[in-house]
Design an enzyme around this catalytic site. Sequence first.
Site, PDB file in Angstrom:
ATOM      1  N   GLY C  11       0.821  -1.212   0.000  1.00 41.17           N
ATOM      2  CA  GLY C  11       0.000   0.000   0.000  1.00 41.17           C
ATOM      3  C   GLY C  11       0.849   1.253   0.000  1.00 41.17           C
ATOM      4  O   GLY C  11       1.927   1.282   0.568  1.00 41.17           O
ATOM      5  N   ARG C  73       0.744  -5.166  -4.993  1.00 42.64           N
ATOM      6  CA  ARG C  73       0.812  -6.151  -3.916  1.00 42.64           C
ATOM      7  C   ARG C  73       1.330  -7.506  -4.450  1.00 42.64           C
ATOM      8  O   ARG C  73       1.258  -8.528  -3.786  1.00 42.64           O
ATOM      9  CB  ARG C  73      -0.562  -6.306  -3.257  1.00 42.64           C
ATOM     10  CG  ARG C  73      -1.053  -5.007  -2.638  1.00 42.64           C
ATOM     11  CD  ARG C  73      -2.401  -5.146  -1.937  1.00 42.64           C
ATOM     12  NE  ARG C  73      -2.880  -3.855  -1.479  1.00 42.64           N
ATOM     13  CZ  ARG C  73      -2.535  -3.303  -0.331  1.00 42.64           C
ATOM     14  NH1 ARG C  73      -1.734  -3.926   0.499  1.00 42.64           N
ATOM     15  NH2 ARG C  73      -3.008  -2.110   0.026  1.00 42.64           N
ATOM     16  N   ASP C 105       5.827  -5.748   5.999  1.00 41.82           N
ATOM     17  CA  ASP C 105       6.244  -7.057   6.469  1.00 41.82           C
ATOM     18  C   ASP C 105       6.284  -8.084   5.338  1.00 41.82           C
ATOM     19  O   ASP C 105       7.255  -8.844   5.215  1.00 41.82           O
ATOM     20  CB  ASP C 105       5.286  -7.516   7.568  1.00 41.82           C
ATOM     21  CG  ASP C 105       5.889  -8.610   8.415  1.00 41.82           C
ATOM     22  OD1 ASP C 105       7.009  -8.408   8.923  1.00 41.82           O
ATOM     23  OD2 ASP C 105       5.245  -9.663   8.549  1.00 41.82           O
ATOM     24  N   THR C 127       5.167   0.991   6.826  1.00 42.45           N
ATOM     25  CA  THR C 127       3.807   0.626   7.195  1.00 42.45           C
ATOM     26  C   THR C 127       3.151   1.816   7.830  1.00 42.45           C
ATOM     27  O   THR C 127       3.670   2.394   8.777  1.00 42.45           O
ATOM     28  CB  THR C 127       3.741  -0.564   8.166  1.00 42.45           C
ATOM     29  OG1 THR C 127       2.539  -0.399   8.959  1.00 42.45           O
ATOM     30  CG2 THR C 127       4.893  -0.601   9.125  1.00 42.45           C
ATOM     31  N   ASP C 131       3.317  -0.800  12.760  1.00 40.27           N
ATOM     32  CA  ASP C 131       3.279  -2.043  13.533  1.00 40.27           C
ATOM     33  C   ASP C 131       4.454  -2.978  13.250  1.00 40.27           C
ATOM     34  O   ASP C 131       4.332  -4.189  13.404  1.00 40.27           O
ATOM     35  CB  ASP C 131       1.944  -2.766  13.319  1.00 40.27           C
ATOM     36  CG  ASP C 131       1.698  -3.113  11.864  1.00 40.27           C
ATOM     37  OD1 ASP C 131       2.524  -2.731  11.011  1.00 40.27           O
ATOM     38  OD2 ASP C 131       0.677  -3.752  11.580  1.00 40.27           O
ATOM     39  N   MET C 171      -7.497   3.588  10.344  1.00 42.93           N
ATOM     40  CA  MET C 171      -6.775   2.380   9.937  1.00 42.93           C
ATOM     41  C   MET C 171      -6.142   1.694  11.148  1.00 42.93           C
ATOM     42  O   MET C 171      -5.953   2.295  12.203  1.00 42.93           O
ATOM     43  CB  MET C 171      -5.711   2.731   8.908  1.00 42.93           C
ATOM     44  CG  MET C 171      -6.333   3.073   7.551  1.00 42.93           C
ATOM     45  SD  MET C 171      -5.078   3.267   6.260  1.00 42.93           S
ATOM     46  CE  MET C 171      -4.074   4.542   6.982  1.00 42.93           C
ATOM     47  N   ARG C 173      -5.295  -2.611  11.273  1.00 39.01           N
ATOM     48  CA  ARG C 173      -5.903  -3.933  11.197  1.00 39.01           C
ATOM     49  C   ARG C 173      -5.452  -4.798  12.369  1.00 39.01           C
ATOM     50  O   ARG C 173      -6.267  -5.461  13.002  1.00 39.01           O
ATOM     51  CB  ARG C 173      -5.496  -4.600   9.880  1.00 39.01           C
ATOM     52  CG  ARG C 173      -6.616  -5.259   9.150  1.00 39.01           C
ATOM     53  CD  ARG C 173      -6.156  -5.739   7.790  1.00 39.01           C
ATOM     54  NE  ARG C 173      -6.152  -4.665   6.807  1.00 39.01           N
ATOM     55  CZ  ARG C 173      -7.169  -4.439   5.964  1.00 39.01           C
ATOM     56  NH1 ARG C 173      -8.245  -5.210   5.996  1.00 39.01           N
ATOM     57  NH2 ARG C 173      -7.122  -3.462   5.097  1.00 39.01           N
TER      58      ARG C 173
END
Lengths: 343, 343, 343, 343
Positions: C11, C73, C105, C127, C131, C171, C173
């Site tokens: 992303g 992606r 990641d 990211t 995270d 955002m 997740r």
Amino acid sequence: MARFGILTSGGDCPGLNAVIRGTVLQGEMVHGQEFVGYRGGYRGLVYGDVMPLERSVVRGISQQGGTILGTSRFGPYTEPDGTPQNILARMAGLDVDGVIAIGGDGTMAAANRLLEDGVPIVGVPKTIDNDLEATDYTFGFNTAVEIATEAVDRLRTTGNSHQRCMVLEVMGRHAGWIAMYAGIAGGAHAILIPEQPESLEQICTWVASVRDRGRAPMVVVAEGFTFPDMDQAHSHKGLDGFNRPRLGGIGEILAPLIEERTGVETRATVLGHIQRGGVPSAWDRVLGSRFGQAVSDLVADGDWGKMVALRGRDIVRVPFSDAVGHTKTVPLDQYRGARATFG
Amino acid sequence: MARFGILTSGGDCPGLNAVIRGTVLQGEMVHGQEFVGYRGGYRGLVYGDVMPLERSVVRGISQQGGTILGTSRFGPYTEPDGTPQNILARMAGLDVDGVIAIGGDGTMAAANRLLEDGVPIVGVPKTIDNDLEATDYTFGFNTAVEIATEAVDRLRTTGNSHQRCMVLEVMGRHAGWIAMYAGIAGGAHAILIPEQPESLEQICTWVASVRDRGRAPMVVVAEGFTFPDMDQAHSHKGLDGFNRPRLGGIGEILAPLIEERTGVETRATVLGHIQRGGVPSAWDRVLGSRFGQAVSDLVADGDWGKMVALRGRDIVRVPFSDAVGHTKTVPLDQYRGARATFG
Amino acid sequence: MARFGILTSGGDCPGLNAVIRGTVLQGEMVHGQEFVGYRGGYRGLVYGDVMPLERSVVRGISQQGGTILGTSRFGPYTEPDGTPQNILARMAGLDVDGVIAIGGDGTMAAANRLLEDGVPIVGVPKTIDNDLEATDYTFGFNTAVEIATEAVDRLRTTGNSHQRCMVLEVMGRHAGWIAMYAGIAGGAHAILIPEQPESLEQICTWVASVRDRGRAPMVVVAEGFTFPDMDQAHSHKGLDGFNRPRLGGIGEILAPLIEERTGVETRATVLGHIQRGGVPSAWDRVLGSRFGQAVSDLVADGDWGKMVALRGRDIVRVPFSDAVGHTKTVPLDQYRGARATFG
Amino acid sequence: MARFGILTSGGDCPGLNAVIRGTVLQGEMVHGQEFVGYRGGYRGLVYGDVMPLERSVVRGISQQGGTILGTSRFGPYTEPDGTPQNILARMAGLDVDGVIAIGGDGTMAAANRLLEDGVPIVGVPKTIDNDLEATDYTFGFNTAVEIATEAVDRLRTTGNSHQRCMVLEVMGRHAGWIAMYAGIAGGAHAILIPEQPESLEQICTWVASVRDRGRAPMVVVAEGFTFPDMDQAHSHKGLDGFNRPRLGGIGEILAPLIEERTGVETRATVLGHIQRGGVPSAWDRVLGSRFGQAVSDLVADGDWGKMVALRGRDIVRVPFSDAVGHTKTVPLDQYRGARATFG
């Protein structure tokens, strides 16, 4: 296929690129026109210094400040090569059928002379000061007001924390529109504009009145503001016995005088060039885009010697002769309406 | 000393507090008026629920979004207590000589009924959608356009990085002003407004054309936009064999349809409430302040049954009867002018 | 002259272009390196789809959102051509001595496999969710938090004016960093994150408590938050007698449930893609620039299989093996510290 | 119930109100503490000038710039009443069990003296310049960098349009952190900081090199930067035959010298107070809130003589003696890393 040259002249202004993009899009897609961009204002016209201006070139430029064409304060007739014959020859050599000049009062006056000398030319008004009588608003003004208002908002918190008087100097040499709008939006306690001299006593009365209510006075002043005896008031004899010449702008002149006479610690901030650069507000992009589309229609009609302008919600056409030399100052009744709530 | 009650009614809108502040400052300092604030719109009027509104209360509120008075969508006559007699009695009990109602078309219609029933009342127009015919612009609209344009700018970079079509849904139930302005300012490749249905085929043609030029399509759609066969197009049979009812807004309806028909990965964003809150733009603060000052003059003159409005650069007075029920939609020639450059 | 290929994968994220620019400037001016840009993430690596990356190309890109290289992606080994042999052959054909992969990641896990298969490769962590355990902060996170906080500020004024509960979905997740930071910065009354389930009863207790103090409740929820019995709580039987499947995100699930149980009118806003696009914050540009400079040093040293990372004020190097698969969640004591002041 | 007094001292800084709010919320809700606010820094402590500080008072203040307590540069011992005995007596009279001092290096030094004289006191570090060694970052710095970077972005477009060199002077008397960060974020061609003198020749070499590549040079200079022979270089003899004293800041000194030596038209902008006021960034609000919560824990523990600080991601406690008098300057290797890409 008709082919036109676009130039931007005078100080840069948020929205210039939206005009350029709007003209090119409308011209290519609606009228089948072609465009070149003159580099560096009228200098590019005189020397035939051009860059290609196609749809792919103007992609995404509306949100950029400044002008992709570059600009200068150079007039078309100030150099030996700057003659109507040379200019027309250069245009012919580049297959340019007409000129779109984006600029302020000086640019339009020059455009009018070029027109009289046989150059097919039209205009788009530009002044960050919003002081052209022929149009209700000019692009760039809105962005400048937003930036100046944000500065007022920021300075106010420092003023309140330190119980200081904050003086913000904004643009406006001959007309106080930016000061008026930013001052009203930011809730200034005094707004000082070129159109209306106020005495130092009056200014200090407002400041002292705010201080007496326990608040931090906020003063917004246009760079062109003057007060009676200004030259005398701020000069002072140096160690060498001579009066110092005037230094700095009106904000820096006012601050120590206010502090000296009211006892309120006072700081000046000069906003300067920050007001005229960077991402244009949406409003200025829309106005610039509309001007651009309208000026493409104008050259499609061969309606030379006209300038596009905003009247109410509509874009209209105004002859150069009506547009040049008419400064739009802040109406005194509007200033007095705001002034009644100062202090 | 004359004493007036101010109320804000309907959806919140950036600039409401500037109106309140402008009214109070002008009223106190120029006309020697006093004010109270009705809490929660017309509900406050009916139940006499007021808060003091003095100069110290309105300090610095222009830069705050929302309304310090609170608001509601409650009309004056929808509850048993909501009778002219009760309202006038409450006003008398609070020494209130007249009412200043700030609101949209419904608020003005209610104000007109109150006027006919003997309540001295004036109005200030408010609609974030900018769809009141009686005024050139309403406050709040400018802020909404700036926020929506910033969203377009942000989404565009994601679209370009992922070669996606981004669909942004903005406010505008009956008129597409926000979509038009944000779409032009942000350089959208298609702008969809309630005034002008476009077929799904046409929309997909624009999207595909942008993709074919190697760019990421950007679509701005007003919440009130519809397209022919919309209900059929987006419904689909569920596992249970029944058509699903319509879910989500127009943005979420369009995105999968565009993706399916063009093959371009498409994402929808619904801007929603973010458009109507927060710090008002300088422009909206100035317009709100001017409306406030003008409405203080209006009640000073006892000129009941009028609404203030912006015409060109001037603030004028318009009778309720001329103001109510006239929606200002985007002129079709203006839409078609923009549309010519879509794709 | 050493020559390296840069790719961005996953992303998009504000700060990617600052990394690219920082790498190229440092590489050209300090190490005499050359660069090409792989288009569309690993896809560009597999198919040798490159664009030139010189100093003139990266001019001024730090302030642009997204990535000038495009992203996808797509992993390197998911298509028939995606073999180590082919990739190494493509690299050799383009004279590329090593690869700089900017991504999250998954991108780093793929980079690690490429490394094991003989591809000289290094990494830059990316990211927006912040995270990744291996680095204190990632670029993009700061911009997302600023945007989300501005949304909280805006929604709050609407909530206060209408006495509504406003729910903002941001955002996050697997980790609630954006929700935590934006919630604290915006003064939310409840912050809901994936790391810590809270019962619907608890949430409603907080909301009711705020309402009882006369304020408008503000809830910030990360998209990955869940609550016990969530699937049951928000489903309801349709006309056809079947439970509806879950629709919309957590914000849209929570809002009607809060409204139903507390009686407080509640509205949800889903911030979505707006959080990840547009002009990066200064902080993210600085972090991106520093990462870029450091990764140029890394390839200059031929220190393959490492990722740059921020530790305190310093940029360090971390082996892929230590970086992959370690999610950095919000520490529970930090959450509990904030939680103690909810309601 | 334990009761503490909070004071803010020294220049105002975005994030002060977040500290105050964080302290009060954590104190009331977690530790059952009570608070009063000392008005105007240490002056309030000496004269017992307090305002109530309850949860309702700190509502929504995190997003306000400045400090609701007011501030001053007044030390506790500079007036006759400023004795430990008097201060302790005033504290006893107001039932204040301890003092929380929020301020910079001078404030902490004064706090340390008060501690030695028996006053229970703790500290929260504050400096917009980010130059306290004891903490990785201070709140306010991030906001200042964002504002300065926006100014760089704006000035750049004007520079490009006019082919001018733009010089921006930012804060930083002893350390160049703001200049470094804003310069990197804005892509400046030269960054000048107090830690590292550069010769006028070197600066002009950078500027000329940028001009020769056809670009507009952007220089960011910290107010504390000096260059060798500065006093001589910018002075000039007046009509009276005496050298003029130094006028204006470093930006205004540099601009004419650069213009004179490179021939590039050059303009200076002094950002000044705008950097320190107004809405704090989300980052600064979070850091302020965390400091506030941590300092409430600190006084709950009676851990007097400590200051909270940020280390990596954690909030730690540092003794006054370790915190005072250690200026954190920009590491020279970090400066040299950036410098390698100048010009």
